[in-house]
Design an enzyme around this catalytic site. Structure first.
Site: not given
Lengths: 645, 645
Positions: B307, B310, B420
């Site tokens: 997670d 990015e 999300d």
């Protein structure tokens, strides 16, 4: 049959205009908890809930919860419980009974329409004091009519208010406004009004006009009106604090602004920075503020929109100081998940902070009342100030008036637009789904920002959106600063828009007449299919088609790249697939399910059996509509259509 | 037929695994502007665009624009141009031609799919350097297969990865995890894994486990595994700066962290506060970081989710200091529209600030490269680090792995979840519409957070969402801290969920086999109807039904309070209306439009002519599925179904 129940010692909101003797005993159908804060009703699987005005999600409100708490929130997401308005009226339709409930209280109310438990409808009062009106009826429509009968007749706009309005935050000076008018005229797209957002003012001061932008405002208003276009300026709730600014000085001198507990004036901030808020709950303040509209009426203005009247608060001076003090404590720290989110929360919590709404007081019927207890009445009473003033200042003229925040009762003084939506396909559908609830609460003059306020529109979305909003009384294209230009001449070939807006103008005799009829009969214009076909289970489940007036049903397309859609006909109807007022197909369709082509620019309209849809040749302005060009599209019946005015 | 075009001096991304000799000349079909930054293709009205992986809006991407720029943005609104992934592959389907384009570049690329001008498809490179692969094909499916042929085989998860996963941010200790397992077992709802979000760690430090929450982690992992439930911990990209923390110290010593221009380490912050980011673009760093997973593998862990890669940045130390300095300048001022929005913008601009992505550098093939130029490769290479490690550390075992951020190429090492999302009906539809594009880009092991991550779910939304996601390979229920509990035993009567999850397990032999087949054949599992019925104009316009594998089509219900939906059948099919694996109706339906009942808990599945759908008796764990219980639901044909493994 309406029964009134008094819970505690409720405050008068002036939303109900009929005297009803309070009933003793318990509110029918509902069970109250011991504290009396919560009413519950057990629902069957197929029960539906209508109403609740300006809220998110579908026409049938079942399955979510809603909190009446007027909020300046531009994110109209599915999980929002509050938008700008507080419309505490709902209709429950069950196989065994139909009834309505109106909870008249200026504080927060939650309607849990099967959110916590799908089988339980709860109404939860934050405060104890309220008046509940219970309405027994033969049908959903009957319940609505009875309810509307006690809240007074809905506002009627001037007829030009049915024309297209072009708006943007903001056209900055008269050259730009003139250009908008010119380009609409050049494109042959009908237009009746251009809106002035906050930048027309001098430093965002209400009832001023920037000399630089509009050197001779009155002359410019006249110039535009001479070509049939009205300017519609915005008025905000907050009054700028500035020495020498008459509204500020009069407000202070007259004691018209809301005060904190210690008697000092509340200093909040919106567009101009620091402002005071007029205490619109006071009659003398309403009169004083209402009279201020005169300066613009005298300049030839015939319409206004009241904004930021939840009231929106960017910050209060008191809270902002606290925040700045706290910020220092975060400097140089290792901000982890807790510290960083806390810091962000501190800043995010500056605008529209619930604590700020507890900081100041109103004077209501001689009593000092903390704002949060009457929060939902603020926008209502700002618009009432205007409406009452118009009755005094120009009793023979209808003035265009709509507001962002509202409470039931305000529908007598003006309409509403649905606030800061976005250029999303889902918000086109939301627009469709919001109309019946708004109508039930009395807000007939209503509509959304066509094309979407925030975000960037696309040509196809605008075509589809207009193909729906040509049916809404308030028909305005409005967009935010920084977004793609969305005037109808700025989105590629304007021919498609000319046809669609032309169709709107062709429909105005029908739409305006159905509007007047709905006012007269305390009826809705936009009805869920369930209102007209209550025994048709399929019709009762339809969430994306609407009855519009007595003659027609519509089925808007709200899906990107779609070239048609499924439509359910509760009975045989005549489809008119409009491409323009002159160019359309007619087809008689049997009741049942159909997949119907609807290319971009095609508007699916269905005439009910025995009904007629009058249309006229479009004109460039509402006032130029020639009723002699009227003809009727009919599906059986006499072919006649009755005008009531 | 694939042709490769080299534009400028592109960097190797390792997304393509096949050597292709570059072609000279111009890219077919497209016109390049003089600077070579923009390719344009003129579209006909009916042209459609597929692909682009994880993006917003419909299956047909036409009408919006998309920017490949991996972004940690939880607001998956219709107007977003970037989500977490960069999937630069699209297929253009026109009446006259079908072709694909893959733009292999680690920087930003914009795909303007008819947003600016509905008739123009443009591909705009921020940087000049890229490799364009142009793919000519007989059909959309053929183009996809050819493309997939050059990017390498998709990741295959362990079979238990097809079971239900239960997740929440966060189960804070072993008692809570055990309770989740117990309650699923008590309710008789199958379950194969429980996810550990960030709070399982010691101070959010990667590859640590909180001793307090899990006193003997290995023992607990064993305990859960002995009852057939795998724990799946999260791993974040940022490594906490903390003396004595081995990963931090090794990373510093080994020079594994990204550096600023002056050679000092970048200090950013995420969950633990200050962190350094590993330079996953370096092979030695990938090896080092990948080996760290061993500590958890050794504890018996068999799956992970990567997670914040990015990478998400709450703030950088440098930028935060600047902000704090600037904040002082706002104190005591009258903040009007400009000042206040500027102040808010300052704070809102702290997380994921584009400037921060220009602050640091990677070492790529020996060269120093500024992060923003290779931004889209970061998550890919974090997951590659893990995947390469698993090949080294446990070559004979499949490890579950999926990631939030991704670039094409990462599909060889793991899957993706769509990040999300929210508990919105519109995000259920988004889930449906995202699957084909993800599949086309090679991400077969994918799915969304069922029920929605942010916001509060309702029981009916969860039932409808599960009724769709039982078909997605990654099948996980995940929700954010602070939202309503959404474990399937916590939403009222769990019987409905037992049936639906049971149906999932009944379908696993089919779903898993179709997965393996899609890997083998470089095919998609989820296809738009247009892939199978390219000559059926109506089928080509369907945006809310999907082909799932070779045997079936599905038509999910994604509308609140709906009790059925319209379905278009491109040919006669056998409808199976499942209520559970044992309880279903079968009905042969002719091609065309149908309105079909689908009450809550009913799953509409359509068997194609000549095809079979194998189902088995559900088990509580994937490994317990008894293939001897297999039977086939068929519509004509031999009634057989072929398993390839």
């Amino acid at each position: 049959m309406i029964r009134k129940y008094v819970i505690g010692s409720p405050m008068e909101t002036d939303s109900v205009v009929v005297d009803i003797t309070p009933s003793d005993g318990r509110i029918p159908k509902f069970k109250a908890d011991e504290a009396g804060h919560m009413l519950t009703y057990v629902m069957d699987d197929a029960d539906r809930i209508y109403g609740l005005g300006e809220t998110v999600r579908g026409i049938n409100k079942r399955g979510w919860h809603y909190v009446s708490n007027c909020s300046d929130d531009p994110n109209h997401h599915e999980d929002k419980t509050s938008l700008y308005a507080a419309h505490n009226f709902m209709v429950v339709v069950s196989a065994k009974e139909v009834f309505g409930l109106y909870v008249d209280t200026p504080g927060k109310v939650e309607f849990d329409a099967g959110y916590t438990d799908h089988s339980i409808l709860s109404v939860i009062l934050e405060d104890f004091d309220a008046i509940a009106y219970f309405i027994d009826g033969a049908s959903a429509r009957d319940v609505v009519r009875q309810f509307r009968g006690i809240i007074g007749k809905s506002y009627v706009p001037p007829k030009w208010g049915f024309g297209l309005g072009q708006s943007r935050w903001s056209y900055v000076n008269e050259d730009e406004v003139r250009e908008v008018a010119d380009r609409y005229d050049e494109a042959g797209i009908p237009l009746d009004s251009i809106y002035l957002d906050i930048d027309y003012m001098d430093g965002y001061k209400d009832f001023t006009v920037s000399d630089e932008a509009f050197p001779d405002f009155k002359e410019f208003v006249d110039e535009m009106k001479s070509r049939g276009i009205r300017l519609v300026p915005i008025i905000d709730a907050g009054v700028k604090i500035e020495q020498g600014y008459d509204v500020y000085e009069e407000g202070v001198a007259g004691g018209h602004f809301v005060k904190k507990e210690d008697g000092s004036l509340l200093t909040a901030a919106v567009w101009p920075g620091r402002v005071h808020f007029p205490d619109f709950l006071r009659e003398d303040t309403r009169r004083w503020f209402g009279d201020k509209y005169k300066v613009l009426l005298d300049a030839g203005i015939e319409g206004f929109w009241n904004d930021m009247n939840e009231p929106a608060i960017f910050y209060t001076e008191d809270h902002l100081s606290e925040v700045f003090e706290k910020i220092d404590g975060y400097k140089g720290r290792n901000l982890d998940i807790n510290g960083f989110f806390e810091f962000q929360g501190l800043i995010d919590g500056i605008p529209n902070n619930p604590e700020d709404y507890r900081l100041f007081y109103h004077e209501k019927d001689g009593l000092k009342v903390r704002h949060d207890k009457v929060h939902n009445l603020y926008g209502f009473n700002m618009t009432r100030a205007a409406g009452e003033a118009f009755e005094r200042l120009c009793p023979d003229k209808r003035i265009l008036m709509f507001s962002r925040s509202s409470y039931i009762g305000m529908h007598r003084y003006g309409g509403v637009w649905t606030g800061d939506n976005a250029s999303w396909w889902s918000h086109l559908l939301l627009n469709v789904q919001q109309m019946p609830g708004l109508n039930m609460s009395g807000f007939l003059y209503s509509g959304a920002d066509t094309g979407g306020f925030g975000a960037d529109v696309t040509r196809d979305l605008m075509i589809r959106w207009i193909s729906f909003s040509i049916f809404t009384p308030l028909f305005r294209n409005h967009a935010a600063m920084g977004t793609r230009r969305q005037e109808l001449y700025a989105l590629g070939d304007s021919g498609a828009f000319k046809k669609l807006v032309g169709l709107r103008y062709a429909l105005i005799p029908y739409l305006y007449n159905e509007y007047l009829r709905a006012v007269r009969d305390d009826d809705v214009i936009f009805a869920p299919l369930a209102f007209d076909y209550p025994d048709d289970e399929r019709a009762c489940g339809v969430e994306d088609q609407l009855m519009v007036g007595r003659s027609i049903m519509i089925a808007p397309v709200y899906v990107q790249n779609a070239r048609g859609r499924h439509v359910y006909l509760p009975e045989g109807m005549k489809m008119v697939r409009f491409r323009s007022m002159e160019d359309y197909d007619e087809e008689e369709l049997p009741g049942g399910d159909h997949y119907l082509r609807a290319e971009l620019g095609e508007v699916l309209t269905f005439i009910r059996p025995g009904c007629s849809l009058p249309i006229v040749t479009p004109a460039m302005r509402v006032e130029e509509i020639d009723m002699k060009t009227l003809k009727c599209l009919s599906y059986g019946g006499s072919g006649d259509y009755e005008f009531i005015e």
